[in-house]
Design a protein around this motif. Structure first.
Motif, mmCIF file in Angstrom:
data_model
loop_
_atom_site.group_PDB
_atom_site.id
_atom_site.type_symbol
_atom_site.label_atom_id
_atom_site.label_comp_id
_atom_site.label_asym_id
_atom_site.label_seq_id
_atom_site.Cartn_x
_atom_site.Cartn_y
_atom_site.Cartn_z
ATOM 1 N N LEU A 112 2.614 5.635 8.030
ATOM 2 C CA LEU A 112 2.753 4.426 7.229
ATOM 3 C C LEU A 112 4.137 4.379 6.593
ATOM 4 C CD1 LEU A 112 1.578 1.891 5.836
ATOM 5 C CD2 LEU A 112 0.741 3.413 4.024
ATOM 6 N N GLN A 113 4.579 5.517 6.071
ATOM 7 C CA GLN A 113 5.907 5.567 5.459
ATOM 8 C C GLN A 113 7.012 5.319 6.486
ATOM 9 O OE1 GLN A 113 6.324 5.647 2.241
ATOM 10 N NE2 GLN A 113 4.125 5.886 1.858
ATOM 11 N N ASN A 114 6.799 5.751 7.724
ATOM 12 C CA ASN A 114 7.746 5.435 8.795
ATOM 13 C C ASN A 114 7.711 3.946 9.106
ATOM 14 O OD1 ASN A 114 6.711 8.456 10.480
ATOM 15 N ND2 ASN A 114 8.419 8.203 9.075
ATOM 16 N N LEU A 115 6.505 3.402 9.206
ATOM 17 C CA LEU A 115 6.301 2.051 9.720
ATOM 18 C C LEU A 115 6.869 0.980 8.796
ATOM 19 C CD1 LEU A 115 5.017 0.505 12.064
ATOM 20 C CD2 LEU A 115 2.876 0.488 10.799
ATOM 21 N N VAL A 116 6.728 1.148 7.488
ATOM 22 C CA VAL A 116 7.185 0.104 6.564
ATOM 23 C C VAL A 116 8.710 0.053 6.480
ATOM 24 C CG1 VAL A 116 5.086 0.103 5.194
ATOM 25 C CG2 VAL A 116 6.944 1.681 4.590
ATOM 26 N N ARG A 117 9.377 0.958 7.159
ATOM 27 C CA ARG A 117 10.835 0.932 7.248
ATOM 28 C C ARG A 117 11.305 0.477 8.630
ATOM 29 N NH1 ARG A 117 9.055 4.371 3.546
ATOM 30 N NH2 ARG A 117 10.271 4.637 1.635
ATOM 31 N N ILE A 146 0.832 -1.201 0.000
ATOM 32 C CA ILE A 146 0.000 0.000 0.000
ATOM 33 C C ILE A 146 0.869 1.253 0.000
ATOM 34 C CG2 ILE A 146 -1.667 1.324 1.359
ATOM 35 C CD1 ILE A 146 -2.775 -1.403 2.345
ATOM 36 N N ALA A 147 1.925 1.246 0.793
ATOM 37 C CA ALA A 147 2.799 2.423 0.884
ATOM 38 C C ALA A 147 3.432 2.767 -0.465
ATOM 39 C CB ALA A 147 3.889 2.188 1.927
ATOM 40 N N LYS A 148 3.708 1.752 -1.280
ATOM 41 C CA LYS A 148 4.392 1.987 -2.555
ATOM 42 C C LYS A 148 3.454 2.027 -3.758
ATOM 43 C CE LYS A 148 8.352 1.953 -3.026
ATOM 44 N NZ LYS A 148 9.356 3.037 -3.056
ATOM 45 N N LYS A 202 -5.086 7.158 4.685
ATOM 46 C CA LYS A 202 -5.027 6.384 5.922
ATOM 47 C C LYS A 202 -5.284 4.908 5.628
ATOM 48 C CE LYS A 202 -6.578 10.360 8.653
ATOM 49 N NZ LYS A 202 -7.516 10.884 9.671
ATOM 50 N N VAL A 203 -4.654 4.050 6.422
ATOM 51 C CA VAL A 203 -4.808 2.605 6.273
ATOM 52 C C VAL A 203 -5.409 2.036 7.548
ATOM 53 C CG1 VAL A 203 -3.646 0.399 5.867
ATOM 54 C CG2 VAL A 203 -2.834 2.471 4.718
ATOM 55 N N ILE A 204 -6.399 1.170 7.397
ATOM 56 C CA ILE A 204 -7.004 0.475 8.537
ATOM 57 C C ILE A 204 -6.631 -0.997 8.439
ATOM 58 C CG2 ILE A 204 -9.178 -0.194 9.656
ATOM 59 C CD1 ILE A 204 -10.355 2.436 8.408
ATOM 60 N N VAL A 209 9.631 -2.665 3.231
ATOM 61 C CA VAL A 209 9.266 -1.917 2.030
ATOM 62 C C VAL A 209 10.279 -2.106 0.903
ATOM 63 C CG1 VAL A 209 10.466 0.256 2.573
ATOM 64 C CG2 VAL A 209 8.295 0.307 1.302
ATOM 65 N N LEU A 210 11.485 -2.542 1.226
ATOM 66 C CA LEU A 210 12.513 -2.732 0.206
ATOM 67 C C LEU A 210 12.472 -4.137 -0.402
ATOM 68 C CD1 LEU A 210 15.597 -0.983 1.896
ATOM 69 C CD2 LEU A 210 13.901 -0.011 0.324
ATOM 70 N N GLN A 211 11.860 -5.102 0.295
ATOM 71 C CA GLN A 211 11.923 -6.486 -0.156
ATOM 72 C C GLN A 211 10.569 -7.180 -0.268
ATOM 73 O OE1 GLN A 211 15.009 -6.842 3.040
ATOM 74 N NE2 GLN A 211 15.921 -8.327 1.658
ATOM 75 N N TYR A 212 9.486 -6.446 -0.091
ATOM 76 C CA TYR A 212 8.157 -7.064 -0.096
ATOM 77 C C TYR A 212 7.795 -7.662 -1.446
ATOM 78 C CZ TYR A 212 6.116 -3.172 -2.726
ATOM 79 O OH TYR A 212 5.800 -2.259 -3.701
#
Length: 323
Positions: free
Chosen positions: A166-171, A83-85, A91-93, A300-303
């Motif tokens: 979200l952008q913080n979290l996926v890292r 979702i982030a990319k 917002k994401v639920i 986020v780099l390898q999903y």
């Protein structure tokens, strides 16, 4: 202007409950929120085929198919990264497919997010519907978690995440093992709103005693650095207490108030226990420090390596496209 929402739902062989959940979302979520909402379903390599998907009253529906079964927490991490990319939203639920995260509580999360737009909002469980045995062992888990980490955890995966967070979290590499534990570790600001845990809509729960133990260990492992230090401090405290007992035993022997052989046996046993516990705790701390120097897995780099395909769904058919 109404923000764009995405509901992320990981599932494994839970299509029946998922369809009932979608129907509940259509009924219980506020109309303006529903109209601006899309669904992203992460299929954790289910062995059961999807026969039909219930019509969704919001916008588009996507099913992210994984190459292999990775487990609930990693499916969430991959879904969030996708979702982030790949998905435009505000917002994401995050919620489970079984219905225990009640769709009507989405309205409470949305309302809380409007008051605190820069924070992750969790649904805090005030009442659970599981059996007494499950709740008993879950209480033990929460007690051990607090003693080992110094943290109190009263929430699960059900949450609302603003785009910035979200952008913080996926890292955050720790969400690969445990989603709520990773947020605690990352120190991303969050708050919780009280909700009641719902009942499963269909099928049987896949959470058993073994799963609960594994879930608890994975949560604690996310905070292993704090846990290791607290265990070391506890070992030092126990060592001091053991040394005091040894001193008392030797004093009793010195004044000839101890049975023959008893003092030396007890002193030797306590000394061995003290040395072993201290050295094991010290070794654990150094292992954690060594781990922190290694390159970590960033979701986020390898999903993309885990996604087989993405299906865009409508009420009657699906079209498949690759990433």
């Amino acid at each position: 202007m109404t923000p764009k929402y995405v509901i992320l739902i990981p599932q494994y062989n839970d299509w029946e409950a998922l369809n009932l959940l979608i129907e509940r979302i259509n009924e219980d979520v506020a109309a303006d929120t529903l109209a601006a909402t899309s669904l992203v379903i992460v299929d954790d390599c289910s062995s059961q085929d999807l026969e039909r998907l219930a019509p969704f009253g919001g916008q588009k529906v996507q099913i992210v198919r994984l190459y292999r079964n990775l487990g609930h927490q990693r499916a969430i991490a991959i879904g969030l990264s996708y979702i982030a990319k790949e998905v435009a939203c505000d917002k994401v639920i995050v919620m489970d497919a079984d219905g225990e995260d009640a769709p009507k509580d989405i309205n409470a999360l949305v309302a809380a997010s409007k008051k605190s737009p820069d924070r992750i909002i969790f649904a805090q469980r005030t009442k659970r519907q599981e059996s007494f045995t499950f709740r008993f062992f879950y209480g033990i888990y929460k007690f051990i978690f607090r003693q080992l980490t110094g943290k109190v955890i009263t929430f699960g995966n059900f949450s609302l995440i603003p785009q910035r967070r979200l952008q913080n979290l996926v890292r955050v590499s720790e969400i690969w093992n445990n989603f709520p534990g990773g947020i605690i570790k990352s120190r991303i600001p969050y708050e919780a709103v009280p909700t009641e845990r719902g009942k499963r809509l269909a099928g049987e729960s896949k959470m058993n005693f073994v799963s609960l133990v594994l879930h608890g260990l994975s949560t604690i492992s996310v905070l292993i650095d704090v846990t290791a230090v607290r265990i070391l401090i506890f070992s030092i405290g126990m060592s001091v207490a053991a040394l005091f007992v040894i001193f008392v035993v030797l004093f009793l022997k010195w004044i000839n108030n101890a049975s023959p052989g008893w003092a030396s046996t007890l002193s030797s046993a306590l000394l061995i226990v003290v040395l072993q516990s201290f050295l094991i705790s010290l070794f654990l701390v150094f292992m954690v420090l060594q781990y922190r120097t290694q390159q970590q897995f960033i979701p986020v780099l390898q999903y993309r390596d885990f996604i087989e395909k993405v299906e865009d769904m409508d009420s009657s058919q699906s079209s498949v496209h690759g990433l």
